[in-house]
Design a protein around this motif. Sequence first.
Motif, PDB file in Angstrom:
ATOM      1  N   HIS A   7       0.865  -1.184   0.345  1.00 15.35           N
ATOM      2  CA  HIS A   7       0.462  -0.203   0.033  1.00 15.35           C
ATOM      3  C   HIS A   7       0.554   1.144  -0.072  1.00 15.35           C
ATOM      4  O   HIS A   7       2.654   1.633   0.024  1.00 15.35           O
ATOM      5  N   SER A   8       0.175   2.175  -0.101  1.00 15.78           N
ATOM      6  CA  SER A   8       1.318   3.415  -0.156  1.00 15.78           C
ATOM      7  C   SER A   8       0.022   5.003   0.052  1.00 15.78           C
ATOM      8  O   SER A   8      -1.322   5.384  -0.172  1.00 15.78           O
ATOM      9  N   GLN A   9       1.349   5.885   0.915  1.00 16.95           N
ATOM     10  CA  GLN A   9       0.257   7.195   1.417  1.00 16.95           C
ATOM     11  C   GLN A   9       1.294   7.736   0.842  1.00 16.95           C
ATOM     12  O   GLN A   9       2.585   8.031   0.532  1.00 16.95           O
ATOM     13  N   GLU A  10       0.211   9.349   0.571  1.00 17.04           N
ATOM     14  CA  GLU A  10       0.855  10.288  -0.267  1.00 17.04           C
ATOM     15  C   GLU A  10       1.674  11.123   0.510  1.00 17.04           C
ATOM     16  O   GLU A  10       1.750  12.095   0.422  1.00 17.04           O
ATOM     17  N   ASN A  11       0.923  10.790   2.007  1.00 16.44           N
ATOM     18  CA  ASN A  11       1.401  12.171   3.337  1.00 16.44           C
ATOM     19  C   ASN A  11       1.725  11.376   4.364  1.00 16.44           C
ATOM     20  O   ASN A  11       1.311  10.299   4.197  1.00 16.44           O
ATOM     21  N   SER A  12       2.118  12.088   5.659  1.00 22.69           N
ATOM     22  CA  SER A  12       3.357  11.987   6.345  1.00 22.69           C
ATOM     23  C   SER A  12       2.344  11.556   7.337  1.00 22.69           C
ATOM     24  O   SER A  12       1.758  12.360   7.524  1.00 22.69           O
ATOM     25  N   ASP A  13       1.502  10.241   7.714  1.00 17.60           N
ATOM     26  CA  ASP A  13       0.636  10.668   8.884  1.00 17.60           C
ATOM     27  C   ASP A  13       0.015   9.421   9.245  1.00 17.60           C
ATOM     28  O   ASP A  13       0.481   8.321   8.792  1.00 17.60           O
ATOM     29  N   ARG A  14      -0.947   9.367  10.186  1.00 14.23           N
ATOM     30  CA  ARG A  14      -1.085   8.078  10.919  1.00 14.23           C
ATOM     31  C   ARG A  14      -2.905   7.177  10.387  1.00 14.23           C
ATOM     32  O   ARG A  14      -3.220   7.595   9.320  1.00 14.23           O
ATOM     33  N   SER A  15      -2.040   5.778  10.183  1.00 13.10           N
ATOM     34  CA  SER A  15      -2.680   4.826   9.447  1.00 13.10           C
ATOM     35  C   SER A  15      -2.836   3.940   9.612  1.00 13.10           C
ATOM     36  O   SER A  15      -2.230   3.586  10.893  1.00 13.10           O
ATOM     37  N   GLN A  16      -4.249   3.609   9.212  1.00  9.24           N
ATOM     38  CA  GLN A  16      -4.496   2.106   9.752  1.00  9.24           C
ATOM     39  C   GLN A  16      -5.002   0.783   8.814  1.00  9.24           C
ATOM     40  O   GLN A  16      -6.059   1.428   7.802  1.00  9.24           O
ATOM     41  N   LEU A  17      -4.348  -0.472   8.077  1.00 11.93           N
ATOM     42  CA  LEU A  17      -5.171  -1.324   7.227  1.00 11.93           C
ATOM     43  C   LEU A  17      -5.744  -1.937   8.219  1.00 11.93           C
ATOM     44  O   LEU A  17      -4.711  -2.917   8.946  1.00 11.93           O
ATOM     45  N   VAL A  18      -6.815  -2.494   8.072  1.00 10.04           N
ATOM     46  CA  VAL A  18      -7.630  -4.017   9.299  1.00 10.04           C
ATOM     47  C   VAL A  18      -8.234  -4.768   7.689  1.00 10.04           C
ATOM     48  O   VAL A  18      -8.548  -4.177   6.637  1.00 10.04           O
ATOM     49  N   LEU A  19      -8.047  -5.934   7.832  1.00  7.59           N
ATOM     50  CA  LEU A  19      -9.247  -7.092   7.420  1.00  7.59           C
ATOM     51  C   LEU A  19     -10.408  -7.306   7.940  1.00  7.59           C
ATOM     52  O   LEU A  19     -10.241  -7.210   9.135  1.00  7.59           O
ATOM     53  N   GLN A  20     -11.140  -7.060   7.431  1.00  7.32           N
ATOM     54  CA  GLN A  20     -12.607  -6.843   8.356  1.00  7.32           C
ATOM     55  C   GLN A  20     -13.923  -7.974   7.280  1.00  7.32           C
ATOM     56  O   GLN A  20     -13.109  -8.263   5.792  1.00  7.32           O
ATOM     57  N   ASP A  21     -15.332  -8.498   7.923  1.00 12.87           N
ATOM     58  CA  ASP A  21     -15.591  -9.399   7.594  1.00 12.87           C
ATOM     59  C   ASP A  21     -16.858  -8.555   6.850  1.00 12.87           C
ATOM     60  O   ASP A  21     -16.604  -7.053   6.839  1.00 12.87           O
ATOM     61  N   LEU A  22     -17.592  -9.353   6.127  1.00 14.69           N
ATOM     62  CA  LEU A  22     -18.523  -8.068   5.104  1.00 14.69           C
ATOM     63  C   LEU A  22     -19.555  -7.710   5.324  1.00 14.69           C
ATOM     64  O   LEU A  22     -19.842  -6.858   5.429  1.00 14.69           O
ATOM     65  N   VAL A  27     -12.073  -8.259  11.776  1.00 11.85           N
ATOM     66  CA  VAL A  27     -11.257  -9.599  12.247  1.00 11.85           C
ATOM     67  C   VAL A  27      -9.307  -9.166  12.726  1.00 11.85           C
ATOM     68  O   VAL A  27      -9.675 -10.544  13.310  1.00 11.85           O
ATOM     69  N   MET A  28      -8.791  -8.476  11.696  1.00  7.46           N
ATOM     70  CA  MET A  28      -8.016  -8.287  11.854  1.00  7.46           C
ATOM     71  C   MET A  28      -6.995  -7.442  11.669  1.00  7.46           C
ATOM     72  O   MET A  28      -7.258  -5.909  11.158  1.00  7.46           O
ATOM     73  N   THR A  29      -5.765  -6.657  12.435  1.00  6.20           N
ATOM     74  CA  THR A  29      -5.393  -5.585  12.057  1.00  6.20           C
ATOM     75  C   THR A  29      -3.699  -5.685  11.830  1.00  6.20           C
ATOM     76  O   THR A  29      -3.231  -6.193  12.256  1.00  6.20           O
ATOM     77  N   ILE A  30      -3.757  -5.151  10.799  1.00  9.22           N
ATOM     78  CA  ILE A  30      -2.332  -5.514  10.198  1.00  9.22           C
ATOM     79  C   ILE A  30      -1.842  -4.740  10.495  1.00  9.22           C
ATOM     80  O   ILE A  30      -0.032  -5.058  10.902  1.00  9.22           O
ATOM     81  N   ALA A  31      -1.390  -3.603  10.277  1.00  4.98           N
ATOM     82  CA  ALA A  31      -1.076  -2.600  10.453  1.00  4.98           C
ATOM     83  C   ALA A  31      -1.370  -0.866  11.673  1.00  4.98           C
ATOM     84  O   ALA A  31      -2.005  -1.033  10.221  1.00  4.98           O
ATOM     85  N   GLU A  32      -0.784  -0.335  11.828  1.00  8.14           N
ATOM     86  CA  GLU A  32      -1.908   0.590  12.644  1.00  8.14           C
ATOM     87  C   GLU A  32       0.244   1.780  13.255  1.00  8.14           C
ATOM     88  O   GLU A  32       0.899   1.322  13.798  1.00  8.14           O
ATOM     89  N   GLY A  33      -0.436   2.699  12.873  1.00  6.10           N
ATOM     90  CA  GLY A  33       0.564   3.684  14.076  1.00  6.10           C
ATOM     91  C   GLY A  33       0.806   4.826  12.710  1.00  6.10           C
ATOM     92  O   GLY A  33       0.322   4.982  11.096  1.00  6.10           O
ATOM     93  N   THR A  34       2.041   5.769  13.046  1.00  8.14           N
ATOM     94  CA  THR A  34       2.280   6.602  11.658  1.00  8.14           C
ATOM     95  C   THR A  34       3.200   6.698  10.957  1.00  8.14           C
ATOM     96  O   THR A  34       4.276   5.367  11.243  1.00  8.14           O
ATOM     97  N   GLN A  35       2.881   6.640   9.878  1.00 11.59           N
ATOM     98  CA  GLN A  35       4.124   6.667   8.903  1.00 11.59           C
ATOM     99  C   GLN A  35       4.066   7.496   7.798  1.00 11.59           C
ATOM    100  O   GLN A  35       3.440   7.853   7.508  1.00 11.59           O
ATOM    101  N   THR A  67     -10.834  -2.943  -0.227  1.00 15.15           N
ATOM    102  CA  THR A  67     -10.559  -3.335  -1.279  1.00 15.15           C
ATOM    103  C   THR A  67     -10.964  -4.891  -1.369  1.00 15.15           C
ATOM    104  O   THR A  67     -10.989  -5.283   0.071  1.00 15.15           O
ATOM    105  N   PRO A  68     -12.032  -5.754  -1.728  1.00 13.67           N
ATOM    106  CA  PRO A  68     -12.677  -7.157  -1.785  1.00 13.67           C
ATOM    107  C   PRO A  68     -11.045  -8.259  -1.532  1.00 13.67           C
ATOM    108  O   PRO A  68     -10.394  -7.873  -2.313  1.00 13.67           O
ATOM    109  N   MET A  69     -11.050  -8.845  -0.863  1.00 12.35           N
ATOM    110  CA  MET A  69      -9.775 -10.118  -0.647  1.00 12.35           C
ATOM    111  C   MET A  69     -11.074 -11.213  -0.520  1.00 12.35           C
ATOM    112  O   MET A  69     -11.229 -11.372   0.476  1.00 12.35           O
ATOM    113  N   VAL A  70     -10.335 -12.583  -1.438  1.00 15.33           N
ATOM    114  CA  VAL A  70     -10.871 -13.938  -0.920  1.00 15.33           C
ATOM    115  C   VAL A  70      -9.817 -14.790  -1.088  1.00 15.33           C
ATOM    116  O   VAL A  70      -8.784 -14.660  -0.884  1.00 15.33           O
TER     117      VAL A  70
END
Length: 73
Positions: A7-22, A27-35, A67-70
């Motif tokens: 994944h890409s970020q255009e600006n430096s800031d806090r972000s969170q990447l999670v996996l969710q059910d429908l 379901v899972m926090t994959i990444a979290e923090g300031t990048q 984005t969907p993920m199978v």
Amino acid sequence: MLIFIIHSQENSDRSQLVLQDLLGNTVMTIAEGTQKAGTYTVECNTEGLSSGMYRLVLTTATGTISTPMVIQR
């Protein structure tokens, strides 16, 4: 199963990447923090998750994208 997510970020800031059910439950926090701005590769271990449809959701100060993920066993 180990997967890699890019994944890409255009600006430096806090972000969170999670996996969710429908239903929108996290379901899972994959990444979290300031990048810093840039492109990142993160590992996600999906072992223990059921086969099915999920949503990968990236949230930053500027917005949210998903984005969907199978997962298939």
